[in-house]
Design a protein around this motif. Structure first.
Motif, short mmCIF file in Angstrom:
data_model
loop_
_atom_site.label_atom_id
_atom_site.label_comp_id
_atom_site.label_asym_id
_atom_site.label_seq_id
_atom_site.Cartn_x
_atom_site.Cartn_y
_atom_site.Cartn_z
N ASN A 156 8.91 6.05 -1.35
CA ASN A 156 7.53 5.65 -1.09
C ASN A 156 7.48 4.47 -0.13
O ASN A 156 8.37 3.63 -0.11
N THR A 157 6.39 4.43 0.62
CA THR A 157 6.17 3.25 1.45
C THR A 157 5.59 2.13 0.59
O THR A 157 5.17 2.37 -0.55
N VAL A 158 5.56 0.93 1.13
CA VAL A 158 4.98 -0.19 0.37
C VAL A 158 3.51 0.09 0.09
O VAL A 158 2.84 0.82 0.82
N GLU A 159 3.04 -0.53 -0.97
CA GLU A 159 1.67 -0.31 -1.39
C GLU A 159 0.70 -0.98 -0.40
O GLU A 159 0.95 -2.10 0.05
N TRP A 160 -0.38 -0.27 -0.07
CA TRP A 160 -1.44 -0.87 0.75
C TRP A 160 -2.73 -0.10 0.53
O TRP A 160 -2.71 1.05 0.08
N HIS A 161 -3.83 -0.73 0.84
CA HIS A 161 -5.10 0.01 0.86
C HIS A 161 -6.11 -0.70 1.76
O HIS A 161 -6.01 -1.90 2.02
N ILE A 162 -7.04 0.09 2.24
CA ILE A 162 -8.23 -0.45 2.92
C ILE A 162 -9.41 0.22 2.24
O ILE A 162 -9.46 1.45 2.17
N ARG A 163 -10.30 -0.57 1.68
CA ARG A 163 -11.48 0.01 1.03
C ARG A 163 -12.66 -0.95 1.12
O ARG A 163 -12.48 -2.15 1.29
N ARG A 164 -13.84 -0.36 1.02
CA ARG A 164 -15.03 -1.20 1.07
C ARG A 164 -15.21 -1.93 -0.27
O ARG A 164 -15.00 -1.32 -1.32
#
Ligand SMILES: [Ca+2]
Length: 205
Positions: free
Chosen positions: A67-75
């Motif tokens: 898995n890649t490192v954890e990330w997110h973009i959210r409103r």
């Protein structure tokens, strides 16, 4: 018809053609100007950015094989520069690497040299003398793919609170007239990090 008359007709015709071309050019330049604003107030949902898409160039996580490192973009609605909402950019930066961004395509004049300016506000909870993340942006004729595609606009922790960043480039569009713009952050320090972006403005001149 005398030679003089022929010359007169030729000159008048040339002037008329030049005028028409000038008017068409002026119209094209005027019509290629556009301003696009995004305040994240009217999205379909917190994970659907409408014309914008979240994207990344991030490393694999040795603590989570495959898995890649954890990330997110959210409103989110906990911080905003305008209205109720902004977008939250989170990434596990412990591998000392990773770039995440919001991107969108805009249509501009084909085979032209538009000046594209993208500005946005970024929120950092605290000021730091260490560069924890870089604020990055992109404007180009192809979709951004890797960290190296992005221009570094400054350190994300230059100030506590909101700070405005601007990226301006002159492009050479091809026959498709497509331009891509993106705004985001790039890891510079081995830590978890969260920043917020609001009020993105794209100007094409
Ligand atoms: Ca907003």
């Amino acid at each position: 018809m005398s030679g003089l008359n022929k010359i007169c007709i030729f000159v008048v015709s040339a002037v008329v053609v030049a005028l028409i071309i000038g008017i068409i050019n002026a119209f094209c330049i005027l019509s290629s100007r556009q301003v696009i604003r995004e305040d994240f107030e009217h999205l379909p949902s917190d994970d659907d950015f409408g014309e914008w898409t979240a994207n990344s160039h991030v490393p694999f996580d040795p603590n989570s094989p495959g898995n890649t490192v954890e990330w997110h973009i959210r409103r989110v609605s906990n911080v905003s520069h305008s209205g109720m909402y902004s977008v939250e950019l989170f990434i596990d930066g412990k591998q000392d690497d990773g770039t995440i961004w919001l991107e969108r395509k805009i249509n501009v004049a084909a085979n032209a040299q538009p000046r594209v300016s993208v500005s946005f506000w970024l929120y950092s909870e605290q000021e730091s003398f260490n560069t924890i993340a870089a604020v990055v942006a992109y404007a180009g004729t192809a979709k951004p793919v890797v960290e190296e595609d992005f221009a570094v606009l400054g350190a994300a922790n230059e100030a506590a609170g909101w700070k405005k960043y601007v990226h301006t480039v002159t492009l050479n569009t091809d026959s498709s007239g497509e331009v891509w713009v993106a705004v985001g952050i790039s890891v510079r320090w081995e830590t978890y990090m969260t920043y917020y972006i609001d009020d993105v403005k794209i100007e094409v001149a």
